[in-house]
Design an enzyme around this catalytic site. Structure first.
Site, short mmCIF file in Angstrom:
data_model
loop_
_atom_site.label_atom_id
_atom_site.label_comp_id
_atom_site.label_asym_id
_atom_site.label_seq_id
_atom_site.Cartn_x
_atom_site.Cartn_y
_atom_site.Cartn_z
N ASP A 189 -1.74 4.88 -6.30
CA ASP A 189 -2.03 4.14 -5.06
C ASP A 189 -2.08 2.63 -5.32
O ASP A 189 -3.05 2.12 -5.87
CB ASP A 189 -3.35 4.61 -4.47
N ASP B 35 0.82 -1.21 0.00
CA ASP B 35 0.00 0.00 0.00
C ASP B 35 0.86 1.26 0.00
O ASP B 35 1.38 1.67 1.03
CB ASP B 35 -0.92 -0.01 1.22
#
Length: 478
Positions: free
Chosen positions: A294, A93
């Site tokens: 992302d 992440d």
């Protein structure tokens, strides 16, 4: 930051102040937690092609990556933590900073995870007055009632879930290019109260936070001199790939570079600045898109204006093709069926054009071209579906989130030293420079593990003895 396509609880991994996503997971849950033949193949391949520890190639640490965009729904790494090292699957992440594990402290609300819960050891807690605590809780009112208070943390998710726990330190073993092991002590979250996940199953043991903040794993490794603060990931459309920390694997040529945005609202996000959107060679007259890269989101989200303009262009191109929208397939927002079920994107990609993002943050515009095979998926029903979704509908407002599907078969590099983001077409199916014979972790001798303090200080050897004793006591208590 976790986008809607994730099959795990996920959610956008942001501290309370930066909540933005509202996840609607129900449409994506079916089949996501099943480990099929393809997933087992990736795991076997990663195990046979790499060491059980990330390998230091020069001054870069390299991890094999597992997973895919669809049907698994996420990319993750198998990381060893502790002494002796134990395996954990961590979701990659770049949209959040703090790494955390489901932790038996004991765990009040934890889902069923792939490996035994992380177990605390003596003297691993970080105390509230520690400067590390101030780093993690920078967005909160950092006050300590007593010097002996433990440092706690809380991360909230837009799906109403959250992770709460304590900050701890433990060893993250790395194998150097000469075969020796080093064990830097890094801090992370020991999460023992995961609201919203009680009674569920999680496909990972926690989250690997790789954001721009000081609490990220790479920032910590950089501070103790192991690697430079550079992150790169290469996600294969065939499943798997690799992740690296440090700059030794950054290609010397062929990379398109653009500066990271200096906009204050992007200070915790990887953003290449405003973008213009093209479908094929034609601009769809949408400019100044606020874009964030992302890896925590499976799919890509545009605001309503950009999304509607892009989908309109796609639909116009499909009017003279055999593809028709089908409402019966709810895998993603829009799916098309053909005369017969599709088996692969190869059969249908000829009907679609590339999507192009043109970033104008630097001296000249830099383009990222996304081929149809990256933004489309073939569902289990044999239809082709768009992995480009409407972010405004789930609360993203004007934020445009570039997810894993746009990153497939590209090496994406986040250079926090130079404040640049780069990308280049790459073969992500093969780990770079670290092919080696299969190793059995259970037979690995870790007695020579060189456990390091944060500053490589002279007390490293005495700490190792203390650390070994702590683990011996912990094992005896089990």
């Amino acid at each position: 930051m976790k986008g809607e396509g994730k099959c795990n609880m996920g959610g956008m991994k942001l501290v309370v102040l930066y909540l933005a996503l509202v996840l609607v997971l129900a449409a994506f849950l079916p089949g996501c937690f099943v480990v099929g033949d393809q997933e087992l193949k990736w795991r076997k391949q990663a195990k046979s092609n790499s060491s059980p520890f990330p390998t230091l190639v020069g001054t870069s640490a390299v991890y094999p990556v597992l997973g895919n965009v669809y049907p698994v729904g996420y990319y993750y790494v198998d990381i060893r933590i502790g002494y002796p090292p134990k395996p954990f699957y961590l979701d990659i992440d770049t949209g959040s900073d703090l790494t955390w594990l489901h932790c038996d402290a004991p765990c009040l609300q934890c889902p069923e995870v792939p490996h035994p819960l992380y177990r605390l050891i003596e003297n691993s807690h970080i105390l509230c007055p520690d400067p590390i605590c101030a780093i993690v809780r920078a967005l909160e009112d950092h006050q300590c009632e007593k010097p002996t208070d433990h440092c706690d943390y809380e991360v909230e998710y837009a799906d109403q879930g959250s992770s709460q726990g304590l900050l701890v330190k433990d060893v993250f073993p790395l194998r150097s290019s000469n075969g020796s092991l080093v064990g830097p002590r890094l801090f992370f979250g020991c999460g023992f109260d995961q609201e919203g996940s009680s009674g569920t199953t999680s496909p990972t043991d926690g989250v690997l936070g790789l954001g721009r903040g000081k609490s990220s794993v790479v920032s910590q490794l950089q501070r103790i001199g192991i690697v430079r603060n550079v992150i790169g990931h290469c996600f294969s459309s065939n499943g798997g790939g690799f992740l690296f920390f440090g700059d030794d694997l950054v290609p010397s040529s062929g990379v398109v570079w653009t500066p990271m945005s200096r906009d204050p609202k992007n200070q915790n996000h990887y953003s290449p600045g405003p973008a213009e959107l093209f479908f094929g060679k034609q601009s769809i007259s949408v400019k100044d898109l606020h874009v964030v890269f992302d890896s925590g989101s499976s799919y890509t989200y545009f605001n309503s204006q950009a999304y509607n303009a892009l989908i309109s262009s796609i639909m116009k191109d499909l009017t003279k093709t055999p593809l028709k929208i089908t409402a019966a397939d709810e895998t993603l927002s829009i799916c098309w069926k053909g005369a017969k079920a599709f088996k692969s994107i190869t059969e249908v990609k000829k009907y679609f054009k590339p999507v192009i993002l043109s970033f104008v943050n630097g001296k000249k515009a830099q383009r990222m071209e996304i081929p149809p095979e990256s933004y489309l998926i073939v569902s289990e029903h044999g239809n082709v579906c768009s992995g480009i979704l409407n972010g405004t509908e789930i609360g993203l407002e004007d934020l445009n989130l570039i997810g894993d599907n746009f990153f497939q078969d590209q090496m994406v590099i986040y250079d926090n030293e130079k404040q640049e983001i780069g990308w280049a077409t790459a073969n992500c199916d093969r780990l770079p420079n670290i092919d080696r014979e299969e190793e059995d972790l259970s037979q690995l001798d870790t007695a020579s593990l060189d456990i390091l303090t944060e500053d490589y200080g002279p007390e490293a050897s005495s700490f190792q003895k203390e650390y070994e004793e702590s683990h011996k006591k912990d094992e005896l208590r089990k």
